[in-house]
Design an enzyme around this catalytic site. Structure first.
Site, PDB file in Angstrom:
ATOM      1  CD  GLU A  95       9.527 -18.056   9.927  1.00  0.00           C
ATOM      2  OE1 GLU A  95      10.100 -17.214  10.511  1.00  0.00           O
ATOM      3  OE2 GLU A  95       8.566 -18.389  10.142  1.00  0.00           O
ATOM      4  CG  ASP A 131      -8.443   8.865  -4.887  1.00  0.00           C
ATOM      5  OD1 ASP A 131      -9.443   9.464  -4.449  1.00  0.00           O
ATOM      6  OD2 ASP A 131      -8.388   7.515  -5.462  1.00  0.00           O
ATOM      7  NE  ARG A 169      -8.146   3.686  -6.152  1.00  0.00           N
ATOM      8  CZ  ARG A 169      -9.337   4.254  -5.956  1.00  0.00           C
ATOM      9  NH1 ARG A 169     -10.488   3.501  -5.903  1.00  0.00           N
ATOM     10  NH2 ARG A 169      -9.498   5.695  -6.003  1.00  0.00           N
ATOM     11  N   PRO A 180       8.318  -8.353   3.674  1.00  0.00           N
ATOM     12  CG  PRO A 180       8.297  -9.480   5.676  1.00  0.00           C
ATOM     13  CD  PRO A 180       8.062  -9.388   4.307  1.00  0.00           C
TER      14      PRO A 180
HETATM   15  N1  ADE Z   1       4.777 -10.656   3.311  1.00  0.00           N
HETATM   16  C1  ADE Z   1       4.887 -10.732   4.615  1.00  0.00           C
HETATM   17  N2  ADE Z   1       4.512  -9.592   5.277  1.00  0.00           N
HETATM   18  C2  ADE Z   1       4.507  -8.743   4.036  1.00  0.00           C
HETATM   19  C3  ADE Z   1       4.301  -7.171   4.085  1.00  0.00           C
HETATM   20  N3  ADE Z   1       4.332  -6.454   5.252  1.00  0.00           N
HETATM   21  N4  ADE Z   1       4.438  -6.815   2.895  1.00  0.00           N
HETATM   22  C4  ADE Z   1       4.552  -7.194   1.734  1.00  0.00           C
HETATM   23  N5  ADE Z   1       4.978  -8.779   1.698  1.00  0.00           N
HETATM   24  C5  ADE Z   1       4.659  -9.451   3.047  1.00  0.00           C
END
Ligand code: ADE
Length: 250
Positions: free
Chosen positions: A116, A169, A154, A89
């Site tokens: 985590e 697209d 794709r 994330p």
């Molecule tokens: N792992 C946990 N959340 C994630 C996200 N939003 N994007 C990529 N990998 C992740």
């Protein structure tokens, strides 16, 4: 393209999404070659554990560096131009432009984090890029890896029956797509717009462009502000009552 997926849940990739539809066909036809590696196979303690408590204390567990790094090192070398990506994330936000960038590689190595997070040294030792699929936290990188694989696959020539549809697209030119209709002509009292039945290809092209501009201006002014627009597009937007430079409605 070869895609290596490093995960502690290989079963996620073994029967399901990757084996279905367009992706399944692309794999069968050898346009994409998927290699799933179980990170747990590189854990050397008796419990084959891949996580541990964080130094400095705190909630949650952290993925240990050794099994992940060893899993990456176990991959055969070669296979052309490659990039090692950690799904996280904290990464660069994934979008269509990044999908096109990744599609240029011969080989993608996708590392799926869990818990985590992943020990920071993994990133220093064997990650070229971190990618996030959005501003929310998933339980792990596996779903994110599937999203990236789908979007990139794709764009590989031959994967879609009609390569032009990948190019056409949404997002390729920075706009959302125009509305689509198929039969029946009238459904529950709602008709297909007359222009689409007119057979006038130029008129249809203009209508679709206008609707794509309208939709983007209403729903995603942020995209409109960055889209490649020509003079005709600007005029259409003005006629629709949108101020192009501000990227939103007047
Ligand atoms: N792992 C946990 N959340 C994630 C996200 N939003 N994007 C990529 N990998 C992740």
């Amino acid at each position: 393209m070869k895609i290596d997926i490093l995960t502690i849940f290989p079963e996620i990739f073994q029967s399901g999404y990757l084996q279905t539809g367009i992706l399944g066909k692309a794999i069968q036809r050898n346009l994409i070659n998927i290699n799933v590696v179980n990170i747990r196979d590189f854990a050397d303690d008796p419990h084959r554990s891949t996580d541990d408590r964080p130094y400095g204390g705190g909630e949650g567990m952290v993925m240990k560096p050794e099994p992940v790094v060893k899993a990456v090192e176990s991959l055969d070398k070669g296979g052309g131009k490659s990039i090692k990506v950690l799904m996280s994330p904290q990464g660069e936000k994934f979008d269509q432009a990044l999908a096109w960038q990744l599609a240029k590689y011969d080989r993608l190595v996708l590392i799926c984090g869990r818990y985590e997070g992943v020990d920071e040294r993994v990133k220093e030792l064997c990650v070229d890029k971190e990618i996030s699929i959005g501003d929310y936290v998933l339980s792990g990188g596996e779903l994110a890896a599937l999203v990236v694989i789908d979007a990139v696959a794709r764009l590989i020539p031959g994967v879609l029956g009609n390569y032009d549809s990948a190019v056409e697209d949404s997002f390729k030119d920075g706009l959302l797509e125009h509305p689509h209709y198929t039969r029946p002509r009238v459904f529950r009292g709602k008709s297909v717009p007359d222009v689409l039945l007119s057979g006038d290809h130029e008129k249809i092209r203009l209508w679709r462009r206008k609707e794509a501009l309208r939709r983007t201006a209403l729903r995603r002014p942020d995209l409109l502000a960055r889209a490649r627009l020509d003079e005709k597009d600007r005029k259409m937007l003005k006629d629709l009552g949108f101020e192009v430079n501000l990227g939103g409605k007047n």
